[in-house]
Design an enzyme around this catalytic site. Structure first.
Site, PDB file in Angstrom:
ATOM      1  N   LYS A  49       0.834  -1.209   0.000  1.00 57.41           N
ATOM      2  CA  LYS A  49       0.000   0.000   0.000  1.00 57.41           C
ATOM      3  C   LYS A  49       0.866   1.256   0.000  1.00 57.41           C
ATOM      4  CE  LYS A  49      -4.047  -1.935   2.368  1.00 57.41           C
ATOM      5  NZ  LYS A  49      -4.871  -1.911   3.604  1.00 57.41           N
ATOM      6  N   ALA A  69      -1.032   1.062   6.403  1.00 57.59           N
ATOM      7  CA  ALA A  69      -1.251   0.003   7.396  1.00 57.59           C
ATOM      8  C   ALA A  69      -2.313  -0.971   6.911  1.00 57.59           C
ATOM      9  CB  ALA A  69      -1.662   0.606   8.737  1.00 57.59           C
ATOM     10  N   ASP A  70      -2.295  -2.148   7.492  1.00 55.79           N
ATOM     11  CA  ASP A  70      -3.325  -3.148   7.233  1.00 55.79           C
ATOM     12  C   ASP A  70      -3.550  -3.935   8.518  1.00 55.79           C
ATOM     13  OD1 ASP A  70      -4.890  -4.472   4.867  1.00 55.79           O
ATOM     14  OD2 ASP A  70      -4.132  -6.143   6.063  1.00 55.79           O
ATOM     15  N   THR A  71      -4.813  -4.139   8.874  1.00 54.04           N
ATOM     16  CA  THR A  71      -5.159  -4.823  10.123  1.00 54.04           C
ATOM     17  C   THR A  71      -6.075  -6.012   9.847  1.00 54.04           C
ATOM     18  OG1 THR A  71      -5.005  -2.752  11.388  1.00 54.04           O
ATOM     19  CG2 THR A  71      -6.239  -4.560  12.401  1.00 54.04           C
ATOM     20  N   GLY A 107      -0.032  -4.535  10.322  1.00 56.22           N
ATOM     21  CA  GLY A 107       1.226  -4.246   9.657  1.00 56.22           C
ATOM     22  C   GLY A 107       1.273  -2.765   9.349  1.00 56.22           C
TER      23      GLY A 107
END
Length: 211
Positions: A49, A69-71, A107
């Site tokens: 991203k 970010a990625d959750t 992340g």
């Protein structure tokens, strides 16, 4: 700061930390790779991203700092839980989380950019928080789903909402991470990226000046 996310929760957390944001959501393929672990998945997606957003800055970045970010919500018993497809899917997820401990992993990737959007430095990490739910009855699950709260959230709950917090018996780790972005860890990493040897001291001084 350029935020490569349209999450209102991440936006709120960063604005509370004192950042003025330029929102530039990144559109990438988020399909997991075969055999990819949840923590590996969020680490990869966050970095992809960030890079996708950077490449779209053809006119030059509005800021020298970009964060993506990625959750995800996951457990060994139920696997990875994304956003529910509908109310029935939300009920299924909540039954799977009832009276169990699951994990929330984020992340994060930060890039330090030149005026030409070249990468001058980067930092990335994964933060995981363990969350334990109360045992939920079908009536409690139905009542929560009826609020509409679960329908736009990974794992079908939001710990930061008045109704969602009532599901949670305990957490071990960073609360902000469950909301969507581990601010304490991120601030330390940003401090080091900015050239401060002690990222924690940079974060604490910034928190003091933005009060």
């Amino acid at each position: 700061m350029i935020l490569a996310s349209q999450s209102p929760r991440r936006r709120q957390l960063l604005e509370e930390a004192g950042f003025a944001l330029d929102i530039r959501p990144a559109d990438i393929d988020e399909t997991p790779k075969p055999g990819e672990k949840p923590t590996e998945l969020v680490a990869r997606l966050a970095c992809q991203k960030a890079e996708a957003c950077r490449q779209e800055l053809s006119q030059g970045p509005s800021d020298g700092l970009l964060v993506a970010a990625d959750t995800i919500v996951w457990s060994d018993e139920v696997g990875v839980l994304g956003t529910p497809a509908d109310a029935d899917d939300a009920r299924r997820m909540l039954r799977g989380l009832s009276d169990r401990t699951h994990h929330v992993s984020t992340g994060a990737c930060a890039l330090l950019l030149s005026p030409a959007a070249e990468v001058l430095g980067s930092a990335s990490f994964v933060e995981t928080t363990d969350v334990r739910f109360f045992e939920l009855t079908d009536e409690e699950i139905d009542a929560y789903v009826a609020t509409g709260d679960p329908l736009d959230k990974a794992g079908s709950y939001g710990i930061q909402t008045p109704a969602g917090r009532l599901l949670v018996r305990a957490i071990h780790g960073d609360y902000d991470n469950v909301v969507g972005l581990p601010i304490p860890r991120l601030m330390r990493e940003l401090g080091r990226l900015a050239g401060c040897g002690d990222g924690a001291l940079w974060a604490l001084k910034r928190a003091h000046t933005t009060r």
